[in-house]
Design a protein around this motif. Structure first.
Motif, PDB file in Angstrom:
ATOM      1  N   ARG A   3      34.987  36.136  36.945  1.00 25.50           N
ATOM      2  CA  ARG A   3      35.569  36.978  35.903  1.00 25.50           C
ATOM      3  C   ARG A   3      36.075  36.042  34.813  1.00 25.50           C
ATOM      4  NH1 ARG A   3      38.859  40.309  40.323  1.00 25.50           N
ATOM      5  NH2 ARG A   3      38.469  38.336  41.361  1.00 25.50           N
ATOM      6  N   GLU A  28      30.497  38.407  36.499  1.00 27.90           N
ATOM      7  CA  GLU A  28      30.541  39.849  36.731  1.00 27.90           C
ATOM      8  C   GLU A  28      31.339  40.596  35.670  1.00 27.90           C
ATOM      9  OE1 GLU A  28      32.451  41.099  40.288  1.00 27.90           O
ATOM     10  OE2 GLU A  28      34.214  39.832  40.028  1.00 27.90           O
ATOM     11  N   ALA A  29      32.205  39.895  34.932  1.00 28.19           N
ATOM     12  CA  ALA A  29      33.012  40.571  33.916  1.00 28.19           C
ATOM     13  C   ALA A  29      33.400  39.572  32.830  1.00 28.19           C
ATOM     14  CB  ALA A  29      34.263  41.177  34.543  1.00 28.19           C
ATOM     15  N   GLU A  31      35.798  39.410  29.134  1.00 29.18           N
ATOM     16  CA  GLU A  31      36.728  40.091  28.239  1.00 29.18           C
ATOM     17  C   GLU A  31      37.135  39.128  27.127  1.00 29.18           C
ATOM     18  OE1 GLU A  31      40.637  43.034  28.557  1.00 29.18           O
ATOM     19  OE2 GLU A  31      39.595  42.306  30.352  1.00 29.18           O
ATOM     20  N   HIS A 193      39.812  42.625  44.881  1.00 28.13           N
ATOM     21  CA  HIS A 193      38.879  43.324  43.998  1.00 28.13           C
ATOM     22  C   HIS A 193      39.513  44.498  43.245  1.00 28.13           C
ATOM     23  CE1 HIS A 193      35.242  41.130  44.815  1.00 28.13           C
ATOM     24  NE2 HIS A 193      35.463  41.200  46.113  1.00 28.13           N
ATOM     25  N   LYS A 195      40.976  45.891  40.141  1.00 27.97           N
ATOM     26  CA  LYS A 195      40.963  45.493  38.728  1.00 27.97           C
ATOM     27  C   LYS A 195      42.146  46.084  37.971  1.00 27.97           C
ATOM     28  CE  LYS A 195      37.906  45.478  34.674  1.00 27.97           C
ATOM     29  NZ  LYS A 195      36.574  45.900  34.153  1.00 27.97           N
ATOM     30  N   GLN A 203      40.888  51.187  39.930  1.00 26.62           N
ATOM     31  CA  GLN A 203      39.611  50.699  39.420  1.00 26.62           C
ATOM     32  C   GLN A 203      39.274  49.385  40.114  1.00 26.62           C
ATOM     33  OE1 GLN A 203      39.966  50.485  35.154  1.00 26.62           O
ATOM     34  NE2 GLN A 203      39.929  52.703  34.905  1.00 26.62           N
ATOM     35  N   THR A 205      36.617  46.050  40.965  1.00 25.74           N
ATOM     36  CA  THR A 205      35.836  45.132  40.139  1.00 25.74           C
ATOM     37  C   THR A 205      34.356  45.480  40.093  1.00 25.74           C
ATOM     38  OG1 THR A 205      35.571  43.607  42.008  1.00 25.74           O
ATOM     39  CG2 THR A 205      37.424  43.209  40.517  1.00 25.74           C
ATOM     40  N   ASN A 206      33.886  46.319  41.017  1.00 26.18           N
ATOM     41  CA  ASN A 206      32.482  46.743  40.980  1.00 26.18           C
ATOM     42  C   ASN A 206      32.307  48.055  40.219  1.00 26.18           C
ATOM     43  OD1 ASN A 206      33.691  48.452  42.842  1.00 26.18           O
ATOM     44  ND2 ASN A 206      31.885  48.541  44.168  1.00 26.18           N
ATOM     45  N   SER A 207      33.376  48.480  39.505  1.00 29.15           N
ATOM     46  CA  SER A 207      33.395  49.691  38.663  1.00 29.15           C
ATOM     47  C   SER A 207      33.607  50.986  39.449  1.00 29.15           C
ATOM     48  CB  SER A 207      32.116  49.819  37.818  1.00 29.15           C
ATOM     49  OG  SER A 207      31.992  48.711  36.949  1.00 29.15           O
ATOM     50  N   ASP A 208      33.705  50.926  40.775  1.00 29.08           N
ATOM     51  CA  ASP A 208      34.029  52.122  41.548  1.00 29.08           C
ATOM     52  C   ASP A 208      35.500  52.480  41.350  1.00 29.08           C
ATOM     53  OD1 ASP A 208      31.471  52.180  42.466  1.00 29.08           O
ATOM     54  OD2 ASP A 208      31.933  51.620  44.532  1.00 29.08           O
ATOM     55  N   VAL A 209      35.814  53.754  41.556  1.00 36.11           N
ATOM     56  CA  VAL A 209      37.198  54.226  41.455  1.00 36.11           C
ATOM     57  C   VAL A 209      37.624  54.775  42.812  1.00 36.11           C
ATOM     58  CG1 VAL A 209      38.774  55.852  40.347  1.00 36.11           C
ATOM     59  CG2 VAL A 209      36.968  54.750  39.002  1.00 36.11           C
TER      60      VAL A 209
END
Length: 233
Positions: A3, A28-29, A31, A193, A195, A203, A205-209
């Motif tokens: 990240r 993976e991310a 910003e 993980h 975020k 949230q 880190t793999n965008s799942d909630v």
């Protein structure tokens, strides 16, 4: 997976570095921040920051010093036009320095060095799980979370989703020493993980909630805060 943050007051430089990073497979991310104050206010969990030295208001050296007050582990790579730049960064413990203009090969070399150093300094922890595909071995940090659905556990990992015939209580107890926590009776998440938390949504880190139950909210938030404080030393 990395990240990465970019902190530079030059928009063109931010976009250039960001473009290189988004093409790198293990990032993976990404910003971007246009000043040191914005980065410090975010206090996000990043593995690496490309930090400009010569910025208006708060320069990169002061930003780096303030970062080190709450994050001892982040890799800081300075990016600058300045000659003799290393003498300015005493006490910040920068991982590296790049001179502008920055090229794709410079960014890739820095990322490779960070990855190599992380591999040498971080000892992975592997656990075996009896899945429907057989007994499989996983690095704990590759597991995002466990979810209980229809009498079986869905284990969400960087390698995909695997299924276990276990009770959530058993899994939660097994994973507790590895910084996993239950925000909901049907979930057990890897704090590494997480975020962000927005209301009662976690949230990942793999965008799942993942849902956060009201009953477990206070305890989970406290566990996450303790984990983050320990992480940054």
């Amino acid at each position: 997976m990395l990240r990465v943050a970019i902190c530079d007051d030059e928009k063109e430089m931010r976009e250039t570095i960001c473009g290189f990073l988004r093409k790198y497979p293990s990032v993976e991310a990404v910003e971007c921040f246009d000043c040191g104050e914005a980065f410090l206010q975010k206090r996000g969990h990043f593995d690496l920051v490309f930090l400009d030295i010569d910025m208006d208001d708060m320069d990169g050296i002061e930003t780096g010093r303030r970062i080190r007050k709450w994050d001892k582990q982040i890799y800081i790579v300075y990016v600058t036009h300045l000659p003799d730049y290393q003498k300015y960064a005493m006490g910040v413990h920068a991982f590296g320095y790049l001179e502008k203009p920055v090229h794709k090969s410079d960014i890739e070399a820095a990322l490779q060095e960070v990855e190599a150093y992380k591999r040498e300094t971080e000892q992975p922890v592997f656990l075996e799980f009896k899945t429907e595909e057989g007994i499989l071995r996983f690095d704990v940090k590759d597991i995002f979370y466990f979810e209980y659905i229809n009498r079986r556990i869905h284990m969400c990992t960087q390698r995909g989703v695997f299924y276990l015939r276990q009770k959530m209580g058993e899994v939660a107890e097994l994973m507790k020493p590895y910084d996993f926590s239950q925000p909901h009776k049907s979930f057990c998440v890897n704090l590494f993980h997480v975020k962000a938390i927005k209301g009662y949504d976690i949230q990942m880190t793999n965008s799942d909630v993942v849902p956060l139950s009201q009953k477990k909210s206070a305890a989970f938030r406290e566990q996450l805060n303790v984990y983050l404080e320990h992480l940054i030393g």
